[in-house]
Design a protein around this motif. Sequence first.
Motif, PDB file in Angstrom:
ATOM      1  N   GLY A  57       0.989  -1.068  -0.105  1.00 46.83           N
ATOM      2  CA  GLY A  57      -0.083   0.000   0.032  1.00 46.83           C
ATOM      3  C   GLY A  57       0.743   1.341   0.192  1.00 46.83           C
ATOM      4  N   ASP A  58       0.466   2.273   0.827  1.00 44.63           N
ATOM      5  CA  ASP A  58       1.518   3.584   1.147  1.00 44.63           C
ATOM      6  C   ASP A  58       2.609   3.073   1.365  1.00 44.63           C
ATOM      7  N   GLY A  59       3.632   3.925   1.224  1.00 44.84           N
ATOM      8  CA  GLY A  59       5.114   3.955   1.486  1.00 44.84           C
ATOM      9  C   GLY A  59       5.568   5.526   1.913  1.00 44.84           C
ATOM     10  N   ARG A  60       6.580   5.524   2.655  1.00 46.06           N
ATOM     11  CA  ARG A  60       7.218   6.835   2.892  1.00 46.06           C
ATOM     12  C   ARG A  60       8.633   6.754   3.374  1.00 46.06           C
ATOM     13  N   VAL A  61       9.311   7.749   3.140  1.00 37.78           N
ATOM     14  CA  VAL A  61      10.891   7.767   3.406  1.00 37.78           C
ATOM     15  C   VAL A  61      10.833   8.733   4.417  1.00 37.78           C
ATOM     16  N   SER A  62      11.658   8.359   5.551  1.00 37.33           N
ATOM     17  CA  SER A  62      11.858   9.170   6.919  1.00 37.33           C
ATOM     18  C   SER A  62      13.445   9.970   6.880  1.00 37.33           C
ATOM     19  N   PRO A  63      13.968  10.923   6.142  1.00 34.72           N
ATOM     20  CA  PRO A  63      15.156  11.329   6.490  1.00 34.72           C
ATOM     21  C   PRO A  63      15.321  11.774   8.012  1.00 34.72           C
ATOM     22  N   THR A  64      16.496  11.529   8.569  1.00 34.25           N
ATOM     23  CA  THR A  64      16.862  11.779   9.880  1.00 34.25           C
ATOM     24  C   THR A  64      18.142  11.993   9.986  1.00 34.25           C
ATOM     25  N   ARG A  65      18.591  12.894  10.956  1.00 34.10           N
ATOM     26  CA  ARG A  65      20.007  13.157  11.263  1.00 34.10           C
ATOM     27  C   ARG A  65      20.810  12.056  11.977  1.00 34.10           C
ATOM     28  N   LEU A  66      20.124  11.176  12.399  1.00 31.86           N
ATOM     29  CA  LEU A  66      20.617  10.057  13.148  1.00 31.86           C
ATOM     30  C   LEU A  66      21.309   9.069  12.393  1.00 31.86           C
ATOM     31  N   SER A  67      21.135   9.166  10.876  1.00 31.61           N
ATOM     32  CA  SER A  67      22.056   8.336  10.184  1.00 31.61           C
ATOM     33  C   SER A  67      22.026   8.960   8.749  1.00 31.61           C
ATOM     34  N   ASP A  68      22.929   8.229   7.965  1.00 29.78           N
ATOM     35  CA  ASP A  68      23.067   8.933   6.610  1.00 29.78           C
ATOM     36  C   ASP A  68      22.194   8.074   5.748  1.00 29.78           C
ATOM     37  N   HIS A  69      21.597   7.005   6.289  1.00 27.73           N
ATOM     38  CA  HIS A  69      20.263   6.385   5.620  1.00 27.73           C
ATOM     39  C   HIS A  69      19.113   6.775   6.154  1.00 27.73           C
ATOM     40  N   HIS A  70      18.073   6.866   4.994  1.00 19.52           N
ATOM     41  CA  HIS A  70      16.772   7.298   5.604  1.00 19.52           C
ATOM     42  C   HIS A  70      15.984   5.759   5.735  1.00 19.52           C
ATOM     43  N   ALA A  71      14.722   6.157   6.903  1.00 17.96           N
ATOM     44  CA  ALA A  71      14.214   4.954   7.122  1.00 17.96           C
ATOM     45  C   ALA A  71      12.949   4.680   5.915  1.00 17.96           C
ATOM     46  N   VAL A  72      12.863   3.532   5.797  1.00 18.24           N
ATOM     47  CA  VAL A  72      11.999   3.397   4.603  1.00 18.24           C
ATOM     48  C   VAL A  72      10.797   2.585   5.178  1.00 18.24           C
ATOM     49  N   THR A  73       9.523   2.715   5.004  1.00 13.47           N
ATOM     50  CA  THR A  73       8.346   2.221   5.541  1.00 13.47           C
ATOM     51  C   THR A  73       7.289   1.915   4.561  1.00 13.47           C
ATOM     52  N   ILE A  74       6.696   0.636   4.444  1.00 11.05           N
ATOM     53  CA  ILE A  74       5.637   0.421   3.664  1.00 11.05           C
ATOM     54  C   ILE A  74       4.489  -0.395   4.359  1.00 11.05           C
ATOM     55  N   ASP A  75       3.177  -0.085   4.058  1.00 10.92           N
ATOM     56  CA  ASP A  75       2.065  -0.859   4.496  1.00 10.92           C
ATOM     57  C   ASP A  75       1.994  -1.891   3.617  1.00 10.92           C
ATOM     58  N   PHE A  76       1.633  -2.935   4.331  1.00 11.59           N
ATOM     59  CA  PHE A  76       1.170  -4.136   3.630  1.00 11.59           C
ATOM     60  C   PHE A  76      -0.120  -4.911   4.118  1.00 11.59           C
ATOM     61  N   SER A  77      -0.678  -5.423   3.181  1.00  5.63           N
ATOM     62  CA  SER A  77      -2.062  -6.237   3.656  1.00  5.63           C
ATOM     63  C   SER A  77      -1.490  -7.853   3.166  1.00  5.63           C
ATOM     64  N   MET A  78      -1.474  -8.610   4.273  1.00  9.13           N
ATOM     65  CA  MET A  78      -1.188  -9.966   4.033  1.00  9.13           C
ATOM     66  C   MET A  78      -2.485 -10.897   3.889  1.00  9.13           C
ATOM     67  N   ARG A  79      -2.622 -11.747   2.849  1.00  5.28           N
ATOM     68  CA  ARG A  79      -3.714 -12.416   2.535  1.00  5.28           C
ATOM     69  C   ARG A  79      -3.631 -13.911   3.397  1.00  5.28           C
ATOM     70  N   GLY A  80      -4.726 -14.488   3.202  1.00  2.00           N
ATOM     71  CA  GLY A  80      -4.740 -15.740   3.897  1.00  2.00           C
ATOM     72  C   GLY A  80      -4.235 -17.159   2.884  1.00  2.00           C
ATOM     73  N   ALA A  81      -4.143 -18.272   3.356  1.00  2.00           N
ATOM     74  CA  ALA A  81      -3.790 -19.195   2.383  1.00  2.00           C
ATOM     75  C   ALA A  81      -4.649 -19.403   1.179  1.00  2.00           C
ATOM     76  N   ALA A  82      -4.015 -19.731   0.074  1.00  2.00           N
ATOM     77  CA  ALA A  82      -4.592 -19.775  -1.124  1.00  2.00           C
ATOM     78  C   ALA A  82      -5.843 -20.889  -1.191  1.00  2.00           C
ATOM     79  N   ASP A  83      -5.633 -22.036  -0.415  1.00  2.00           N
ATOM     80  CA  ASP A  83      -6.607 -22.891  -0.601  1.00  2.00           C
ATOM     81  C   ASP A  83      -7.634 -22.974   0.480  1.00  2.00           C
ATOM     82  N   CYS A  84      -8.023 -21.854   0.933  1.00  2.64           N
ATOM     83  CA  CYS A  84      -9.036 -21.698   2.076  1.00  2.64           C
ATOM     84  C   CYS A  84     -10.437 -21.522   1.111  1.00  2.64           C
TER      85      CYS A  84
END
Length: 329
Positions: free
Chosen positions: A302-329
């Motif tokens: 789903g939605d994603g976001r990048v969070s720059p921060t002075r605490l690191s030279d890398h940004h925090a990368v966050t993504i929302d997910f929806s996890m489905r159930g088993a295919a044979d249900c």
Amino acid sequence: MSHHRSRQFSVRLKELLPILAVVLTVGAIAALTVLAPRLGDSRQASADVSDDPPSPSAEPLEATPSAEPEPLPKFKTFKAPPTIDKIPKKPKIDPCAVPRNLSVMTFNIKGGKVSPGELGGIADVIRAAGADVVLLQEIDKNRRRSGNVDQPAIIASHLGMQSVFGANDWITDRGGYGTAILSRFPIDGYDNTHLPNRGGKEQRGLLRANIIVEGQRLVVFNTHLDHTSDSLRQTQIGAVMAKVNAYDGAKLLGGDLNAGSGSGVLGTALATLTDAGAALGASHDGGGRVDYLLPNSWLAAGDGRVSPTRLSDHHAVTIDFSMRGAADC
């Protein structure tokens, strides 16, 4: 008559003089024999007294300049917040339950060199992004350079999460340097696998955790590939995918791949996974994209976001997910 007696006394005195000399000599020798040990003891006692520290009433000695004392460790008095006391009970896995929603973050925290006081700042970045599962790279556990503290546990305690750690380098019986996975969902087992390496290179690894999201297992992999050699990265990603592909069901690979979007490294991973953050842009201060979250078909991004921060030279990368159930249900 008187003169005669005086003469006799003189004669006797002359006769007694040798005897007196002998008596005096013997007496002197005897006196020295008795007094000499006592005199030695007296001298030793004087020497012992001179070696003792001065009494409180003695005149204080003038202080002499001394070398600068060695500074204490920077974080010697730091007290970490308490770790989580209760580990959630192992839940039953229900693969047919309705889809689960969760947010996943990957964040390289700059070599674990942040001070203990800054660990709360890292937790703030995670909290602000709303992440439920966090993949951390370049993190320390009980290393002197970062205050001899358990960084994964401290960050997790700020967030009410569980944590697991994989030591890849500078390994001791107390910890080392490597990667960590944090989760607000129960963690049901984990392991860490060292990746192929070459002499003189930093050891890299693949940390795996089984996370139970509302009763269903999600297998999460966290890695940090070599940054100096593309051929070594190719070898390492091959080993990573061999393990990732051995697991069925919902799974996600994330971390710092040290490779660009069009690289052969990413291409190897995308043979069975998808790039959930392709539209998010740069994840590093240098402008490149090296931090990825790569799910399989069980997770819809789903939605994603990048969070720059002075605490690191890398940004925090966050993504929302929806996890489905088993295919044979």
